[in-house]
Enzyme design. Structure first.
Site, short mmCIF file in Angstrom:
data_model
loop_
_atom_site.label_atom_id
_atom_site.label_comp_id
_atom_site.label_asym_id
_atom_site.label_seq_id
_atom_site.Cartn_x
_atom_site.Cartn_y
_atom_site.Cartn_z
N HIS A 119 42.17 42.71 40.79
CA HIS A 119 42.12 43.85 41.70
C HIS A 119 43.50 44.49 41.87
O HIS A 119 44.52 43.92 41.45
CB HIS A 119 41.65 43.38 43.08
CG HIS A 119 42.62 42.45 43.74
ND1 HIS A 119 42.78 41.14 43.34
CD2 HIS A 119 43.52 42.65 44.74
CE1 HIS A 119 43.72 40.58 44.07
NE2 HIS A 119 44.20 41.47 44.93
N ASP A 121 45.54 45.97 45.25
CA ASP A 121 45.36 45.83 46.70
C ASP A 121 44.94 47.14 47.36
O ASP A 121 45.55 48.19 47.14
CB ASP A 121 46.66 45.33 47.35
CG ASP A 121 46.93 43.87 46.99
OD1 ASP A 121 45.97 43.12 46.73
OD2 ASP A 121 48.12 43.50 46.97
N HIS A 274 46.12 42.43 39.69
CA HIS A 274 46.56 41.04 39.75
C HIS A 274 45.40 40.11 40.09
O HIS A 274 44.34 40.56 40.54
CB HIS A 274 47.73 40.87 40.71
CG HIS A 274 47.44 41.30 42.12
ND1 HIS A 274 47.38 42.62 42.50
CD2 HIS A 274 47.19 40.59 43.25
CE1 HIS A 274 47.11 42.71 43.78
NE2 HIS A 274 46.97 41.49 44.28
N ARG A 289 52.35 38.09 52.85
CA ARG A 289 52.23 39.37 52.14
C ARG A 289 52.50 40.55 53.05
O ARG A 289 51.97 40.60 54.16
CB ARG A 289 50.83 39.52 51.54
CG ARG A 289 50.69 40.79 50.70
CD ARG A 289 49.32 40.92 50.09
NE ARG A 289 48.55 41.97 50.76
CZ ARG A 289 47.28 42.23 50.51
NH1 ARG A 289 46.60 41.50 49.64
NH2 ARG A 289 46.66 43.20 51.13
C1 OGA Z 1 47.37 39.10 47.37
C2 OGA Z 1 46.82 38.38 46.22
C3 OGA Z 1 47.22 36.50 44.78
C4 OGA Z 1 47.73 35.12 44.91
O1 OGA Z 1 48.02 38.45 48.21
O2 OGA Z 1 47.20 40.32 47.43
O3 OGA Z 1 46.00 38.92 45.52
O4 OGA Z 1 48.04 34.52 43.86
N1 OGA Z 1 47.33 37.17 46.01
O5 OGA Z 1 47.81 34.62 46.03
MN MN Z 2 45.88 41.09 46.09
#
Ligand code: OGA
Ligand code: MN
Length: 298
Positions: A119, A121, A274, A289
């Site tokens: 995805h 974000d 990602h 995050r």
């Molecule tokens: C996010 C995500 C991936 C991870 O925090 O947006 O997709 O590896 N994380 O935690």
């Molecule tokens: Mn993410």
């Protein structure tokens, strides 16, 4: 007395200046020599910004910063977005989303399965994210990698007939697309309230977007949030999306991040998708995050 000639050209970095070293990968670079616990000067900030546009994922190793410092640094790139899962905000810092599989007293302290599907974000919002910063707090002994796929390359290498099939089309993105599926797999994912559901009405985004700062095109559909291509029968849309999902995440487009203590990773949601590779249940993983708001895609 002859003075020693010291050649200083304006473009040559000083020995202690910030260095940006690209990875041997289709995206990504490491930033050396920057102490993010101090204010970043304007010139250095401009270099970081440019490097982010050039490499799409920046890795700052051993970034000893507090949540407040993460928030301050993130905010220099734009306003921050608050995640719909208010349940997992860091106390005192609503702009920080706790990404974690840890449970305390049988309750999850964060979003445990963020990124279980590829995805970008907040692509389900009218103004999706410009970029996200993820800061490692506690890392598992095994697993827990994060994968990033270069969506400019995905578009550039897309077969001509697929390019023609999607060019100029819109796709629907919905936060709810995989929500119940994820909840079935992970009972710790909270049920959404009606107010939360109302906050995430589906939106339409261009299948191919133009990066607002570099002008480069990027594929902008994802397994996690994209439900259909507008104007196509559902079966045709499903088949086309399946092809796009496979091609946009193939290994030749991917950088795999293996987390080290205190890593801060800053990616461009307009250029990459990602995926969380996954963490075994018995391992603990905790990251913070921050999410920067971007423009409406075009
Ligand atoms: C996010 C995500 C991936 C991870 O925090 O947006 O997709 O590896 N994380 O935690
Ligand atoms: Mn993410």
């Amino acid at each position: 007395m002859a003075s020693a000639a010291v050649a200083i050209s304006p473009s040559a970095p000083f020995p202690d200046a910030v260095q940006i070293v690209p990875f041997d990968a289709p995206l990504g670079a490491e930033v050396f020599g920057l102490d993010l616990s101090r204010p970043v000067d304007t010139a250095t900030f401009a270099r970081i910004k440019q490097a982010h546009l050039d490499h799409h994922v920046l890795v700052f190793r051993d970034a000893r910063i507090t949540p407040a410092q993460q928030v301050d640094f993130s905010r220099r790139f734009g306003p921050l977005q608050i995640h719909v899962l208010r349940n997992f905000q860091l106390a005192g810092h609503p702009e920080v989303l706790i990404v974690s599989n840890i449970k305390e007293d049988g309750k999850p302290i964060g979003l445990g399965d963020a990124g279980a599907y590829w995805h970008s974000d907040l692509s389900y919002k009218e103004k999706p994210s410009l970029g996200s910063l993820l800061h490692a707090q506690e890392l598992p002994g095994e697993g827990g990698d994060t994968l990033f796929a270069n969506q400019h390359l995905a578009w550039d290498t897309l077969p001509q007939e697929l390019r023609s099939a999607v060019h100029g089309r819109l796709a629907e993105h919905s936060y709810l697309a995989k929500y119940e599926e994820l909840r079935a797999r992970n009972p710790y994912r909270p049920a959404l309230t009606q107010a939360q559901i109302d906050e995430v009405v589906p939106v339409q985004q261009p299948v191919v977007r133009t990066h607002p700062e570099t002008g480069r095109r990027a594929l902008f559909v994802s397994e996690h949030f994209t439900t259909r291509i507008v104007g196509l029968p559902q079966d045709e849309s499903d088949a086309l999306l399946a092809e796009l999902f496979a091609l946009s995440t193939r290994e030749s487009l991917v950088y795999r991040h293996q987390w080290q203590p205190h890593d801060l990773v800053f990616w461009d949601n307009r250029s990459v998708m990602h995926l969380a590779a996954g963490t075994p249940d018995h391992e603990r993983r905790l990251l913070y995050r921050t999410t920067i708001e971007g423009d409406a895609p075009f």
